[in-house]
Design an enzyme around this catalytic site. Structure first.
Site, PDB file in Angstrom:
ATOM      1  N   PRO A   2      41.192  32.389  43.089  1.00 42.84           N
ATOM      2  CA  PRO A   2      41.787  32.587  44.312  1.00 42.84           C
ATOM      3  C   PRO A   2      41.597  34.043  45.073  1.00 42.84           C
ATOM      4  O   PRO A   2      41.673  35.263  44.346  1.00 42.84           O
ATOM      5  CB  PRO A   2      43.245  32.709  44.030  1.00 42.84           C
ATOM      6  CG  PRO A   2      43.110  31.701  42.709  1.00 42.84           C
ATOM      7  CD  PRO A   2      41.936  32.298  42.143  1.00 42.84           C
ATOM      8  N   GLU A   3      41.286  34.243  46.337  1.00 40.02           N
ATOM      9  CA  GLU A   3      41.138  35.233  47.047  1.00 40.02           C
ATOM     10  C   GLU A   3      42.084  35.505  47.958  1.00 40.02           C
ATOM     11  O   GLU A   3      43.194  34.724  48.070  1.00 40.02           O
ATOM     12  CB  GLU A   3      39.580  35.549  47.622  1.00 40.02           C
ATOM     13  CG  GLU A   3      38.639  35.338  46.549  1.00 40.02           C
ATOM     14  CD  GLU A   3      37.229  35.434  47.192  1.00 40.02           C
ATOM     15  OE1 GLU A   3      37.067  36.310  48.048  1.00 40.02           O
ATOM     16  OE2 GLU A   3      36.396  35.161  46.201  1.00 40.02           O
ATOM     17  N   LYS A  51      45.550  40.170  46.670  1.00 37.15           N
ATOM     18  CA  LYS A  51      45.794  39.159  45.795  1.00 37.15           C
ATOM     19  C   LYS A  51      47.073  38.919  44.923  1.00 37.15           C
ATOM     20  O   LYS A  51      47.173  38.104  44.075  1.00 37.15           O
ATOM     21  CB  LYS A  51      44.508  39.014  44.870  1.00 37.15           C
ATOM     22  CG  LYS A  51      43.051  38.993  45.814  1.00 37.15           C
ATOM     23  CD  LYS A  51      42.039  38.579  44.891  1.00 37.15           C
ATOM     24  CE  LYS A  51      41.025  39.748  44.823  1.00 37.15           C
ATOM     25  NZ  LYS A  51      40.080  39.495  43.848  1.00 37.15           N
ATOM     26  N   ARG A 276      30.720  41.720  37.931  1.00 37.93           N
ATOM     27  CA  ARG A 276      30.989  40.530  38.889  1.00 37.93           C
ATOM     28  C   ARG A 276      29.680  39.747  39.207  1.00 37.93           C
ATOM     29  O   ARG A 276      28.809  40.591  39.410  1.00 37.93           O
ATOM     30  CB  ARG A 276      31.587  41.017  40.110  1.00 37.93           C
ATOM     31  CG  ARG A 276      33.077  41.690  39.768  1.00 37.93           C
ATOM     32  CD  ARG A 276      34.311  40.938  38.965  1.00 37.93           C
ATOM     33  NE  ARG A 276      34.752  39.897  39.684  1.00 37.93           N
ATOM     34  CZ  ARG A 276      35.716  39.704  40.791  1.00 37.93           C
ATOM     35  NH1 ARG A 276      36.009  41.192  41.005  1.00 37.93           N
ATOM     36  NH2 ARG A 276      35.942  38.762  41.308  1.00 37.93           N
TER      37      ARG A 276
END
Ligand SMILES: [Zn+2]
Length: 313
Positions: A2-3, A51, A276
């Site tokens: 989720p961002e 976030k 990432r």
């Protein structure tokens, strides 16, 4: 993962269900927080910062220890956490053995259940900065886009460009520069601007425009459950490059690629960064791609290609 858009939508739903109402039942299924008593406190507001979700609770009306202090329950969804809200009823409270439950907060009307949360903390509201004070400006804050705001895009770009040698993709993912962008919006915004994620940020002619593009993409998706950066909501059509390695670029047709990008930690004593994923089109996005080994990549979810081992995150 989720961002900022998903987190803001979750916080909004929690705020609607909980704010202004007294908790009739509350339980934190988290190490060291299991004995905490929150029932009887009124939730004053629920808000998102980057976030992170902050659920603020008024001081208790009883004379419990520390009851005169306003508290903040801090949660982070990390990889696959969520908050689910349902009408309070005979079956809305999660069974004690139900796997994945990390928190449950109920009032007379609504029950919110936090599933597989990545972080859960309880602090005095006056000490919230110990949890989120290290973060840069929130990209979805109402006044973020105002260049005159002291805690908006101007400050975010100042932080992003502090070290001109940092890859722009890594700089955008570092929540200390600005809060709310994850790998999805990093990849999508940089594709949209035609910039390789590994381009040193000092070489990017207009970083303000990049941040503004990311902000618009996030803001558009706060109000809908299915994020899309292409404007197309159909399955498989919602993004330009993210999670599309091995598939043809929507603009030029050559295969989209994925490689790792290292986000550096600035804490003292920590030298290793966090790896990432960065998805990109080697033709549409100008700039270096130093961590791409150049091998063929099969589409995600198929066997035989290196790209298949990367999950959306
Ligand atoms: Zn392309």
């Amino acid at each position: 993962m989720p961002e900022g858009d998903t987190v803001r939508r979750s916080a909004g739903r929690l705020h609607q269900a909980l704010a202004g109402r007294e908790l009739t039942r509350a339980e934190l299924r988290w190490p060291n927080l299991g004995a905490v008593q929150l029932a009887g406190r009124t939730v004053t507001e629920v808000l998102a910062y980057g976030k992170h979700i902050l659920t603020r609770l008024a001081p208790a009306t009883t004379d419990a220890p520390d009851g005169d202090v306003a508290l903040t329950l801090h949660s982070h969804l990390r990889m696959d956490g969520s908050w689910r809200v349902a009408a309070t009823g005979p079956s809305s409270w999660p069974h004690p053995n139900r796997p994945g439950v990390r928190a449950a907060l109920a009032n007379a009307e609504w029950t919110a259940v936090g599933m597989t949360l990545g972080m859960l903390d309880l602090v005095a509201t006056a000490e919230e900065s110990t949890l989120v004070g290290h973060l840069g400006p929130d990209i979805l804050a109402d006044d973020f886009a105002d260049p005159a705001s002291p805690w908006g895009i101007t400050e975010a770009v100042r932080r992003l460009t502090t070290d001109p040698a940092t890859a722009i993709g890594a700089a955008l993912l570092d929540q200390r520069n600005l809060a709310g962008i994850g790998t999805f919006y990093m990849s999508e915004a940089l594709f949209s601007k035609g910039i390789s994620p590994w381009t040193p940020i000092g070489d990017v002619s207009d970083p303000v425009a990049v941040v503004d593009r990311a902000r618009r993409m996030l803001a558009t998706n706060v109000v809908r459950a299915t994020p899309s950066t292409t404007g197309d909501l159909r399955n498989g059509q919602r993004q330009y490059v993210h999670a599309r390695s091995g598939q043809p670029c929507r603009r030029c047709g050559i295969p989209v690629r994925v490689a790792m990008i290292e986000v550096h930690r600035r804490s003292p004593g920590q030298t290793a960064g966090i790896e990432r994923t960065a998805f990109y089109c080697p033709r549409c996005q100008v700039g270096p791609t130093p961590t791409d080994d150049g091998r063929a990549q099969a589409p995600l979810g198929t066997s035989g290609g290196r790209g298949g081992s990367y999950r959306k995150g």
